[in-house]
Design an enzyme around this catalytic site. Structure first.
Site, PDB file in Angstrom:
ATOM      1  N   PHE A   1      41.019  31.900  33.778  1.00 58.49           N
ATOM      2  CA  PHE A   1      41.593  33.197  34.303  1.00 58.49           C
ATOM      3  C   PHE A   1      43.164  33.236  33.750  1.00 58.49           C
ATOM      4  CE2 PHE A   1      41.968  31.806  39.238  1.00 58.49           C
ATOM      5  CZ  PHE A   1      42.898  30.761  38.687  1.00 58.49           C
ATOM      6  N   GLU A   2      43.753  34.368  34.188  1.00 59.01           N
ATOM      7  CA  GLU A   2      45.045  34.924  33.524  1.00 59.01           C
ATOM      8  C   GLU A   2      45.089  34.607  32.062  1.00 59.01           C
ATOM      9  OE1 GLU A   2      48.571  34.228  36.137  1.00 59.01           O
ATOM     10  OE2 GLU A   2      47.457  34.421  37.817  1.00 59.01           O
ATOM     11  N   GLY A   3      43.937  34.925  31.437  1.00 61.03           N
ATOM     12  CA  GLY A   3      43.895  34.911  30.002  1.00 61.03           C
ATOM     13  C   GLY A   3      43.139  33.700  29.737  1.00 61.03           C
TER      14      GLY A   3
ATOM     15  N   ARG B   1      51.546  33.074  34.391  1.00 61.65           N
ATOM     16  CA  ARG B   1      50.873  32.227  33.742  1.00 61.65           C
ATOM     17  C   ARG B   1      51.303  30.789  34.304  1.00 61.65           C
ATOM     18  NH1 ARG B   1      49.566  35.828  28.543  1.00 61.65           N
ATOM     19  NH2 ARG B   1      47.595  36.560  29.119  1.00 61.65           N
TER      20      ARG B   1
END
Ligand code: COS
Length: 378
Positions: free
Chosen positions: A361-363, A242
Site C-alpha cells: 500500500f501507499e504505492g 510514505r
C-alpha cells in the site's frame, strides 16, 4: 547531513507512546487480530490524547506534530500493532491534502471534524486505479454551486469508521489526470455509502472498505485547490505519507527482533540456548543491521520534510527499504521460532502477515522504483 538527536518533546512523546503501547496495545493485539473487530477501545484512548490527528496544526486545535514526531508515533504504535498504527497514520495521510491545498476556511471545517474525535479516510484508489492513480473514474460534475460525485473507491483505510473523506474525482474524464480534483466529503452527505469490508490477511485491526458515492452533492467550496490539481495534491500527499509506512515497518520489525532474541535465549537445543549458536546469532545480527539501516532512512526522509527540502525520492527509498526489510525480518523471526513460529499460539506469524501489506500500500514497491528512477534519471 542531519542531526539524528531528538528534541525533549520528541523524547517525551516517544516514551509516552511506548508506555501506552506496552500497557494498552500489546496485551490486546492478538485478540483483535483474531476477531478482526475494530479496536475502538484503543482508538478512543488515542483520540482522547489527540494522537489520532498527528499533523493537524496547532492553530486548528491539533498537536501540530512535525514529520519526525509523526514517525516516532508510527514506529512506537507499529511495535504494538501495525493495524492500529495504520489507522492512525491513515488519519494523518488524509489531512495532508487539506494542509497542502486547503483555504483557512476549509482547514477549519475539516480539522474541526477531526478534533471532535473523528476519523478520516483518503479516497484515491479504485478497482481500476491502483498503481495507475491517474486512472480514477469517479466523476465530479459541476452543477451551479455544487459538485455531484459518482463512483466507487476501494481498499480505503478507515472507510467504514471515518466521518469525513478526502476524495479524488475527475471533473472531465477526457482530460485524464489533468481533470483529477480533490474534495472534502462528509460521510453524513446523502449518497455516501460504505461498501464491502475487506477480510484481510494482516493488519486485521484496521478497517478497510469500499466507499461508494451515488449522486453525492457537495458545495463547490469543498473543492481543494483548483480543478485539475488533484493528481499533484495526491502525489505530494504520498511524498509525505510514505515515510510513515516505513516507520510502521521499522516498529513491527523491531518487535519481531525483540521476540526472536527473547525466544532464542529461552529455547534450548543440543543442551544449550539456541542464542549461543552462531547460525542464530548471525540471523539476529542481520535483522538488527537491516532495522537500523531502515530506521536511518525513514528519519532522514522525515528530516527533509521538516526542513522543507526535496524529499519525494527519499520518501520512496525509505518506504521500499523499510517494508522489504520488515518482510525479511519477520520471516526470519518465524524461522528462529521454528515450528512454533508457524503456530498462531506464538506472536511472530502475525507480524509476518502484517508486514506484507507494507510492500503493497501507499504505492507498491515497484511503483516506488518508478518514482525513484524518474528522479535519478531526470
Ligand atoms: N509531486 C508533485 N507533482 C508530481 C509528483 C509529485 N511527487 N509526481 C508527479 N507529479 C506531477 C508531474 O510533474 C506531472 O505534472 P506535469 O504534467 O504538469 O509535468 C504529473 O504529475 C504527472 O506525472 P507522471 O507523468 O509522473 O505521472 P504518471 O501517470 O506516470 O504516474 C506514478 C506516476 C506511477 C508515480 C503515480 O501514478 C503513483 O504514484 N502511483 C501510485 C499511487 C499510489 O501510491 N497509490 C496508493 C494508494 S493511495 S494510499
Amino acid at each position: 547531513m542531519f542531526d539524528m538527536s531528538l528534541t525533549e518533546e520528541q523524547m517525551i512523546l516517544q516514551q509516552n507512546v511506548r508506555e501506552f503501547v506496552q500497557k494498552k496495545i500489546t496485551p490486546v493485539a492478538n485478540k483483535y487480530d483474531q476477531s478482526g473487530e475494530f479496536p475502538w477501545e484503543v482508538i478512543n484512548e488515542l483520540i482522547a490524547m489527540d494522537l489520532h490527528c498527528m499533523p493537524v496544526p496547532v492553530e486548528y486545535g491539533g498537536p501540530g506534530l512535525d514529520a519526525v514526531s509523526c514517525a516516532l508515533l508510527a514506529e512506537e504504535l507499529g511495535k504494538g500493532d501495525a493495524g492500529i498504527a495504520t489507522t492512525i497514520a491513515a488519519n494523518g495521510l488524509t489531512s495532508y491534502p487539506v494542509m497542502l491545498a486547503g483555504t483557512p476556511e476549509q482547514k477549519k471545517m475539516y480539522f474541526d471534524i477531526l478534533m471532535q474525535g473523528k476519523l478520516a479516510g483518503f479516497c484515491l484508489t479504485e478497482p481500476n486505479a491502483g498503481s495507475d492513480a491517474g486512472g480514477v473514474m469517479t466523476t465530479a460534475v459541476r452543477e451551479g454551486d455544487e459538485y455531484v460525485l459518482n463512483g466507487t473507491k476501494c481498499f480505503i483505510t478507515n472507510g467504514g469508521v471515518a466521518d469525513v473523506y478526502t476524495v479524488f474525482a475527475n471533473v472531465d474524464i477526457k482530460k485524464g489526470i489533468r481533470g483529477l480534483s480533490a474534495f472534502i466529503v462528509e460521510r453524513s452527505r446523502e449518497g455516501v455509502q460504505v461498501g464491502q469490508e475487506e477480510d484481510k490477511m494482516g493488519i486485521r485491526t484496521s478497517n478497510t472498505t469500499e466507499v461508494i458515492f451515488k449522486n453525492v452533492r457537495v458545495p463547490a467550496d469543498h473543492l481543494l485547490g483548483r480543478e485539475g490539481e488533484g493528481f499533484k495534491i495526491a502525489m505530494q500527499t504520498l511524498d509525505v505519507a510514505r515515510p510513515m509506512v516505513g516507520a510502521i515497518s521499522v516498529g513491527l520489525a523491531q518487535s519481531a527482533l525483540d521476540l526472536a532474541i527473547n525466544y532464542s535465549k529461552e529455547r534450548r537445543q543440543f543442551g544449550k540456548p539456541i542464542a549461543s549458536l552462531q547460525a542464530i546469532q548471525f540471523m539476529l545480527a542481520d535483522m538488527a543491521i537491516q532495522i537500523e539501516a531502515a530506521r536511518s532512512m525513514v528519519y532522514r526522509a522525515c528530516y527533509l520534510i521538516d526542513a522543507k527540502k526535496p524529499h519525494g525520492k527519499e520518501a520512496a527509498i525509505a518506504k521500499v527499504f523499510a517494508s522489504d526489510m520488515a518482510m525479511q525480518v519477520t520471516t526470519d523471526a518465524v524461522q528462529v521460532f521454528g515450528g512454533y513460529g508457524y503456530s498462531r499460539q506464538y506472536p511472530v506469524e502475525k507480524l509476518m502477515r502484517d508486514a506484507k501489506i507494507m510492500q503493497i500500500f501507499e504505492g507498491t514497491n515497484q511503483i516506488q522504483r518508478v518514482v525513484i528512477a524518474g528522479q535519478i534519471l531526470r
